[in-house]
Motif scaffolding. Structure first.
Motif, short mmCIF file in Angstrom:
data_model
loop_
_atom_site.label_atom_id
_atom_site.label_comp_id
_atom_site.label_asym_id
_atom_site.label_seq_id
_atom_site.Cartn_x
_atom_site.Cartn_y
_atom_site.Cartn_z
N GLU A 71 44.98 38.32 56.85
CA GLU A 71 45.12 37.48 55.75
C GLU A 71 43.83 36.32 55.76
OE1 GLU A 71 48.75 34.22 54.48
OE2 GLU A 71 49.13 35.88 56.04
N ILE A 72 43.45 35.92 55.00
CA ILE A 72 42.54 34.70 54.85
C ILE A 72 43.25 33.35 55.19
CG2 ILE A 72 40.67 33.67 53.45
CD1 ILE A 72 39.99 36.58 54.25
N GLU A 73 42.54 32.73 55.69
CA GLU A 73 42.84 31.41 56.43
C GLU A 73 41.79 30.25 56.27
OE1 GLU A 73 44.55 31.86 60.45
OE2 GLU A 73 46.16 33.13 59.64
N ASN A 74 41.95 29.03 55.89
CA ASN A 74 41.12 27.95 55.95
C ASN A 74 40.69 27.83 57.16
OD1 ASN A 74 41.67 27.15 53.06
ND2 ASN A 74 43.44 26.09 53.81
N GLY A 75 39.22 27.81 57.10
CA GLY A 75 38.47 27.44 58.41
C GLY A 75 37.81 28.71 58.99
N MET A 76 38.16 30.02 58.41
CA MET A 76 37.57 31.19 58.87
C MET A 76 36.13 31.14 58.70
SD MET A 76 40.65 34.05 58.39
CE MET A 76 39.70 35.11 58.98
N SER A 77 35.43 31.63 59.43
CA SER A 77 34.01 32.26 59.06
C SER A 77 33.97 33.59 58.86
CB SER A 77 33.20 31.74 60.22
OG SER A 77 31.74 32.15 60.29
N VAL A 78 33.32 33.91 57.63
CA VAL A 78 33.65 35.42 57.10
C VAL A 78 32.27 35.81 56.53
CG1 VAL A 78 35.95 35.30 56.93
CG2 VAL A 78 34.26 34.53 55.07
N TYR A 79 31.97 37.12 56.33
CA TYR A 79 30.95 37.56 55.48
C TYR A 79 31.86 38.13 54.41
CZ TYR A 79 28.00 37.58 59.54
OH TYR A 79 27.23 37.32 60.81
N ILE A 80 31.20 37.56 53.13
CA ILE A 80 31.80 38.26 51.88
C ILE A 80 30.71 39.02 51.31
CG2 ILE A 80 32.74 37.42 49.46
CD1 ILE A 80 33.78 34.87 50.81
N GLU A 81 31.23 40.29 50.89
CA GLU A 81 29.96 40.99 50.04
C GLU A 81 30.82 41.27 48.65
OE1 GLU A 81 28.45 45.75 50.08
OE2 GLU A 81 29.94 44.86 51.80
N GLY A 82 29.66 41.04 47.80
CA GLY A 82 30.25 41.32 46.38
C GLY A 82 28.70 40.92 45.08
N PHE A 83 29.30 40.36 44.18
CA PHE A 83 28.22 40.24 43.12
C PHE A 83 28.27 38.68 42.50
CE2 PHE A 83 31.63 42.20 40.75
CZ PHE A 83 31.70 41.47 39.63
N VAL A 84 27.19 38.32 42.13
CA VAL A 84 27.30 36.83 41.42
C VAL A 84 27.05 36.98 39.93
CG1 VAL A 84 26.16 34.67 41.40
CG2 VAL A 84 25.97 36.11 43.52
N ASP A 85 27.91 36.26 39.41
CA ASP A 85 28.00 36.39 37.77
C ASP A 85 28.70 34.92 37.37
OD1 ASP A 85 27.85 37.04 35.18
OD2 ASP A 85 29.28 38.68 35.49
N VAL A 86 28.40 34.50 36.14
CA VAL A 86 28.81 33.60 35.54
C VAL A 86 30.18 33.38 34.75
CG1 VAL A 86 28.02 31.62 33.86
CG2 VAL A 86 26.28 32.84 35.13
N TYR A 87 30.73 32.39 35.13
CA TYR A 87 32.10 32.21 34.32
C TYR A 87 31.80 31.57 33.17
CZ TYR A 87 37.09 31.39 33.68
OH TYR A 87 38.46 31.51 33.14
N GLU A 88 32.08 32.14 31.89
CA GLU A 88 31.60 31.16 30.79
C GLU A 88 32.38 30.11 30.25
OE1 GLU A 88 31.06 33.99 27.40
OE2 GLU A 88 31.00 35.56 28.61
N ARG A 89 33.80 30.18 30.41
CA ARG A 89 34.36 28.89 30.15
C ARG A 89 34.16 27.63 30.79
NH1 ARG A 89 40.97 28.62 30.52
NH2 ARG A 89 41.21 26.79 29.82
N PHE A 90 33.59 27.70 32.20
CA PHE A 90 33.35 26.73 32.62
C PHE A 90 31.74 26.40 33.16
CE2 PHE A 90 37.80 27.34 34.20
CZ PHE A 90 38.22 25.87 33.77
N GLY A 91 31.09 27.48 32.65
CA GLY A 91 29.59 27.45 32.67
C GLY A 91 29.04 27.51 34.15
N ALA A 92 30.02 28.00 35.05
CA ALA A 92 29.76 27.90 36.44
C ALA A 92 29.62 29.35 37.09
CB ALA A 92 31.09 27.45 37.23
N TYR A 93 28.46 29.45 37.84
CA TYR A 93 28.36 30.88 38.53
C TYR A 93 29.37 31.05 39.88
CZ TYR A 93 25.60 28.66 42.41
OH TYR A 93 25.44 27.86 43.46
#
Length: 448
Positions: A71-93
């Motif tokens: 279970e993911i908890e606040n303060g944990m140091s992790v490696y996240i694997e995935g891809f980067v994309d833009v969320y159009e509604r907010f214009g944020a990647y």
């Protein structure tokens, strides 16, 4: 003149295509600290991944969240694997996560520690919930694989140590994604079968191989199981959550089999010890009774029965003497009275006085006679009773039953110390006497 422009949507889509066209952004591994953890009701996970200088929003959809081992908890140091994309509604990647692993330790280790703390806080490891194994179980249930060496080792060990017990296998898958529910179902089947002890285990392996025994559903099934349970997972160095929840933890499946049943050899030794103790106790009791009987046989009541009646004989003699003395005194008194009356009559000569005196004398004489006779009759009855009592104790009656009474002179012989070799004795029997000469004297334990 109108200035050239593009819309926000067009700009956003342009930037999005740039992100999607960049091969580096299609698969990246980003390290950072987790914050703002939010598990949405839809199952999607939202977090913020940050370092000292920047942050990025991370999204993980339900299908990938289900594959997380911890279970993911606040303060944990992790490696996240995935891809980067833009969320159009907010214009944020955003970083769309496909897997998350802890920094420094494995995901399974983190999941293990999290579940241990959770179940410990709920009291599943509390010793007060541990049950004692039955001393002499009749049916041993085993939850494990049918094809592994575990069931063979358990059957061999149980039959060697305690042949009276029966081993029943409740087959389960013990490795892989289907293992945890399979183990839970096997435990439920064992409860319905009313076994006395349940062994849950498998052979050794990696942490991934043994992971089914770290699953929460398996831990709760063991905790709620109505049968005393033994966890026997892997080797002695392997420790699973099932070990903490079960009533007893065995280092190996073979050790679990030894814990579940007593040793027939030890039981036989115990029976022999009890037999020896019982024999010793019975012998001690017999010796005490024999000593008690010996004391009784040496008591005065049995060795000298006449001694008990001597006081009664003396009392009878005393009463007889007193009776005779009283009778003589009263007779003498009456005789004196008679003499006195006679003297008075002689002094008073007239006939009527003589007749009167004669009648009085006769009356007194009759009264005295009645009193004396009555007293004598009563005393005779008392004396007769005492005589009959003494008669029952008369040693001559013993002679009439076939015994003899030895005399030396006028004395009755009661001990060998009263005679010597060559003495002449008289043996009284019921129909006469006979004489005998002592040829030898034998004491108890000695001979002379």
């Amino acid at each position: 003149m109108t200035r050239p422009y593009i819309t926000v949507s067009a700009l956003t889509k342009y930037i999005q295509r740039k992100f999607q066209a960049d091969p580096y952004l299609k698969s990246v591994v980003v390290k950072g600290e987790v914050s703002n953890v939010n598990y949405h009701t839809s199952g999607t996970l939202y977090v913020t991944l940050k370092d000292d200088d920047a942050s990025i929003r991370v999204i993980m959809f339900q299908r990938d969240v289900k594959r997380l081992a911890f279970e993911i908890e606040n303060g944990m140091s992790v490696y996240i694997e995935g891809f980067v994309d833009v969320y159009e509604r907010f214009g944020a990647y955003q970083l769309y996560a496909q897997s998350i692993t802890p920094d420094g330790v494995g995901a399974l280790h983190v999941a293990y520690e999290q579940l241990v703390q959770k179940l410990k806080a709920e009291g599943l490891f509390d010793p007060s919930h541990k049950r004692t194994l039955p001393a002499y179980p009749q049916v041993i249930g085993v939850v494990t694989s049918r094809t592994g060496a575990v069931i063979r080792d358990i059957v061999t060990t149980v039959h060697r140590r305690y042949p009276l017990a029966q081993v029943v296998l409740f087959e389960a898958t013990v490795q892989g994604e289907r293992a945890a529910p399979s183990i839970v179902q096997a435990i439920e089947r064992a409860e319905r079968a009313n076994v006395d002890v349940l062994i849950v285990g498998r052979g050794g392996g990696s942490i991934e191989d043994l992971w089914a025994f770290n699953e929460e559903v398996v831990a709760r099934a063991l905790f709620h199981c109505s049968i005393p349970t033994i966890s026997a997972v892997g080797h002695e160095t392997d420790t699973t959550i099932a070990d903490f929840v079960a009533d007893l933890r065995a280092p190996t499946p073979t050790a679990a089999a030894e814990m579940s049943v007593p040793s027939s050899v030890e039981l036989l030794d115990r029976v022999k010890q009890l037999e020896r103790a019982l024999t010793y106790a019975q012998r001690s009791k017999i010796e005490r009774l024999r000593a008690q009987i010996e004391r009784f046989t040496q008591s005065v009541v049995l060795t000298d029965p006449l001694r008990m009646h001597r006081p009664h004989q003396e009392r009878l003699n005393e009463m007889t003497d007193r009776l005779m003395r009283t009778m003589r005194e009263r007779t003498d008194e009456k005789r004196r009275q008679l003499v006195d009356e006679t003297s008075r009559l002689q002094l008073v000569h007239p006939r009527h006085k003589v007749e009167l005196a004669t009648r009085r004398l006769q009356s007194v004489t009759e009264q005295m006679t009645w009193i004396v006779q009555t007293s004598i009759g009563q005393k005779k009855r008392e004396a007769g009773h005492l005589v009959r009592l003494l008669s029952t104790l008369n040693p001559l009656h013993v002679i009439e039953r076939g015994f003899t009474l030895p005399y030396k002179g006028e004395n009755v012989i009661t001990s060998v110390e009263q005679v010597d070799q060559g003495d002449e004795l008289v043996l009284a029997m019921k129909d006469g006497k006979m004489r005998a000469t002592v040829t030898s004297v034998e004491k108890e334990g000695n001979e002379s």
